[in-house]
Structures are given as structure tokens and as C-alpha cells.
Scaffold this active site. Structure first.
Site, short mmCIF file in Angstrom:
data_model
loop_
_atom_site.label_atom_id
_atom_site.label_comp_id
_atom_site.label_asym_id
_atom_site.label_seq_id
_atom_site.Cartn_x
_atom_site.Cartn_y
_atom_site.Cartn_z
N ASP A 278 30.97 -12.27 22.60
CA ASP A 278 31.24 -13.51 23.35
C ASP A 278 31.99 -13.18 24.65
O ASP A 278 32.79 -13.96 25.13
CB ASP A 278 32.03 -14.50 22.48
CG ASP A 278 31.91 -15.95 22.96
OD1 ASP A 278 31.11 -16.22 23.87
OD2 ASP A 278 32.64 -16.81 22.43
N ALA A 312 38.49 -19.01 26.09
CA ALA A 312 37.28 -19.15 26.92
C ALA A 312 36.46 -17.88 26.80
O ALA A 312 36.39 -17.07 27.70
CB ALA A 312 37.68 -19.41 28.37
#
Ligand SMILES: [Zn+2]
Length: 403
Positions: A278, A312
Site C-alpha cells: 500500500d 494515508a
């Protein structure tokens, strides 16, 4: 250079078990032969040699979920940026990956997917791009995480159909509890895409429905979904107990506590866990201020967060994820390695060519030192990292050179 390559002296992790000492012969882009002990005479004829004494040979890592690295972001829709990401990833043992989009307008997502399509396949000096990972916009705004909630929307047939028609998406993430998304689960599964539940507030019953609709994968388990409740286990509870679902894990010790990582491996077995990074633009760069999507974010102490503290994405790489998973679980590498390669390859239907060291499979491999640091990466028969460990086509002393 896609000639012949011979890896010798390595501890080799194969689907059939661990070889304390073994060799791997590569011809062109595939593994031609492999075995235990020293290679038979002639196995290395005309081959460049990787002397891997003291190193561990694993299948190259497969990272299904990468937004960015080294200053590039998939949403930049820049083929050069994707290539630089591919080269950075190769330095961390990755041999195949999916660039991941974020929630954005239809045209912005389309441009990003077109850029991915334009460079899909092997990348010079980097990890092969296998297609794209569509994360958003068909999510649940209640579990937006760092996805822009203002742009999260139900799946409209015209827009989602156009994205599917680009033919580049391999994994499609959606919130399956959103009624308007149900048709897309069926449509994407019918095209052979892997449908993943993510950024979801689904209940356990909705998770069961999602599975019967064709959902087979869970995006970053534990994150951006309702927490496990003992009266309402939700998507996470379903993922933990149902074998139909593979679980992504962002094993950076920030997204998920090591004890929860251990719980996941205990519940799913290592075959049910897919390590993903990610990773975002700041990955591989110094701490400081960056953007994730259009939002300002700050990278510090191995995590990247929006101003309000929301994670994030990550600055993780899969080599570190594997080290963290081993530390969290205490399980042997021979048991855990599929979480970094094989499970991901199988999750996107690429298990017949990728994700395992076996004759006939693509010659995607990584050589790790005993501390699990990446020393050499080979993608489809080409040394894409650590080329200084290669001896080019040596003529063995006392023997005639091969003809
Ligand atoms: Zn993501």
C-alpha cells in the site's frame, strides 16, 4: 540479457519444502531446471552464474497494491513514473506488481489506467507490471480512510463499464454492502477480475452475501473496515473464519499491531495472507511533507499520515513486511514465504506462471541474506537488482569452455 543463468549454493524455498542447498537453472525467462545439492556437470554450460552461498532463494515478491514510490504516484498517469517505481520495487525483491489507483474523477482514473496499460509487462531493470489495482471510487464513505470521501460514489454502469473495458484492471476493490455496487461484483467476477472488499462497513451477513456474489479478496484486512465485534464480526470476522477470502495485510507494525498480524496468520494459515505494501509516493524518500492523492500528508517514523492523523497508505516495502511478519509470528520462513509471493499470484489467477520456484514457472526470484535483506532480484530471467553478484559466463578452470 535473457540468456542462461545458474544460481548455485542457495538455501531454496520451494512449494514442496525447503532445500538446505540447491541450484536453479534459468533459460530465457523461465526456470528450466532445479535441484538439491550442487548442479550436475554441464548444468551451467554457457550460463552466467549467481553464487548464492549463504543466501536464501525465494520466489520474487508480488505486490498487488502499490500507489507510489520514489516521488511517483500512479495517479500522475506518467509511464516514466511507473517505470521508476518498478525499478525501486525490484531493489526490494519485487518481481511483479499492480499499480493501484485511488478514488478520483472518472477521467483521472481512466488516464491513470491508460498509463498502466501503456507500460504493462516487463520493465527494463524493474518488476513486471501485471495490470492495475482499482481502489475506489466505489467504496463506503464511512470507511474512507485517506480516500477522498467527496469523490466516493456508487458504481454507475457507464463509468464503471468504461473502466472495465480498458482491460487492465486485475483487482477491483469495492464496498460490497452498497446496493448499487452489486452488479459490478458480478460483472467484474464474470470477466475474471479479482473482486476485493475494502473501505467497507459490511456486516457479517453482508460479507456472506458478498462472497456468494463473487468477492474473494479483502483489501488491507483490519484497516478501513469495521473492527471485529463479537456480536457483529463484520467483514473482518468473515475474512478471519472463511476460507473463500484471502486477506491483504499491510505489515508495517503501524497499520496493524504485531499481535493482530499473528492472529491473522493463526486464523488463515499463511496461505490466506497476502502481504501488500500500500506504498505511496514518499516511499523510498526521506521523511517530510508529501501529497497522497490531492491531500497533504507527512511521512515520519515509518508511517505517512494526513493532517488529522489518518494513515494515508504506507512507506513499506515487501522485504520489510516479510521481516515484520516473521518477527510478529515467530513462524519459519519456509511457512511464511507464500504470503510475499505465491498467495498474491494465485489471488490474481497468475499462479500457473508466478509465485513459486518450480521448473516451467517464470524465473522470478529473490536472494535474501540471513537477515532477510534483499541481495539479488531476478525478474523473468533478467537480473534487475544486485548484478554485481553475477559472474558472466565463466569458463571453469581446467575444463574446456562449452561450445
Ligand atoms: Zn491503497
Amino acid at each position: 540479457m535473457t540468456g542462461r543463468l545458474l544460481v548455485t549454493g542457495a538455501r531454496v524455498l520451494t512449494p514442496g519444502g525447503e532445500w538446505p542447498l540447491g541450484w536453479i537453472a534459468v533459460e530465457g525467462r523461465r526456470i528450466a531446471a532445479m535441484g538439491q545439492g550442487q548442479p550436475p556437470p554441464g548444468a551451467g554450460a554457457g550460463a552466467d552464474v549467481l553464487a548464492a552461498d549463504g543466501l536464501i532463494a525465494l520466489p520474487g515478491f508480488v505486490d498487488l497494491h502499490v500507489h507510489g514510490a520514489v516521488g511517483a504516484d500512479v495517479m500522475d498517469a506518467d509511464p516514466e513514473g511507473l517505470a521508476s517505481m518498478a525499478r525501486f520495487l525490484a531493489g526490494h525483491g519485487v518481481t511483479a506488481w499492480l499499480p493501484a489507483t485511488m478514488t478520483a474523477t472518472g477521467p483521472d482514473i481512466e488516464r491513470a489506467l491508460e498509463a498502466v496499460r501503456s507500460v504493462a509487462g516487463p520493465v527494463d531493470g524493474g518488476a513486471t507490471i501485471m495490470g492495475a489495482y482499482l481502489e475506489g471510487p466505489y467504496l463506503n464513505p464511512a470507511k474512507a480512510g485517506a480516500q477522498d470521501p467527496a469523490l466516493i460514489r456508487p458504481a454507475g454502469r457507464a463509468e464503471a463499464g468504461r473502466l472495465l473495458d480498458l482491460g487492465v484492471i486485475r483487482v477491483l476493490v469495492l464496498a460490497p454492502e452498497v446496493e448499487e455496487n452489486h452488479w459490478l461484483i458480478a460483472a467484474a467476477a464474470a470477466r475474471g477480475l479479482t473482486v476485493s472488499a475494502g473501505h467497507t462497513d459490511a456486516t457479517y451477513d453482508q460479507a456472506l452475501q458478498a462472497i456468494s456474489g463473487g468477492v474473494r479478496h479483502v483489501t488491507h484486512a483490519f484497516n478501513a473496515m469495521r473492527p471485529l465485534g463479537h456480536r457483529e464480526p463484520g467483514m473482518l470476522g468473515a475474512a478471519l473464519v472463511l476460507p473463500e477470502l484471502r486477506c491483504e495485510l499491510v505489515a508495517d507494525n503501524v497499520h496493524v499491531h504485531p499481535a493482530a498480524m499473528r492472529l491473522l496468520v493463526q486464523a488463515k494459515g499463511s496461505a490466506g495472507v497476502v502481504l501488500v505494501s500500500d506504498a505511496v509516493r514518499a516511499t523510498g524518500l526521506p521523511e517530510g511533507a508529501y501529497t497522497v492523492g490531492d491531500q497533504p500528508a507527512f511521512s515520519m517514523d515509518g508511517a505517512i499520515r494526513l493532517a488529522d492523523g489518518t494513515l494515508a497508505g504506507s512507506v513499506l516495502t515487501l522485504d520489510r513486511a516479510l521481516r515484520n511478519l516473521q518477527a510478529a509470528t515467530g513462524r519459519p520462513l519456509a511457512e511464511l514465504w507464500p504470503a510475499a509471493s505465491r498467495n498474491a499470484a494465485q489471488a490474481i489467477g497468475a499462479g500457473d506462471t508466478k509465485g513459486a520456484l518450480e521448473p516451467g514457472k517464470d524465473a522470478d526470484l529473490v536472494l535474501l541474506d540471513p537477515a532477510l535483506k534483499v541481495v539479488v532480484t531476478v525478474a523473468e530471467g533478467v537480473v534487475v537488482h544486485g548484478g554485481d553478484h553475477l559472474s558472466r559466463n565463466p569458463a571453469p578452470a581446467g575444463r574446456a569452455p562449452p561450445d
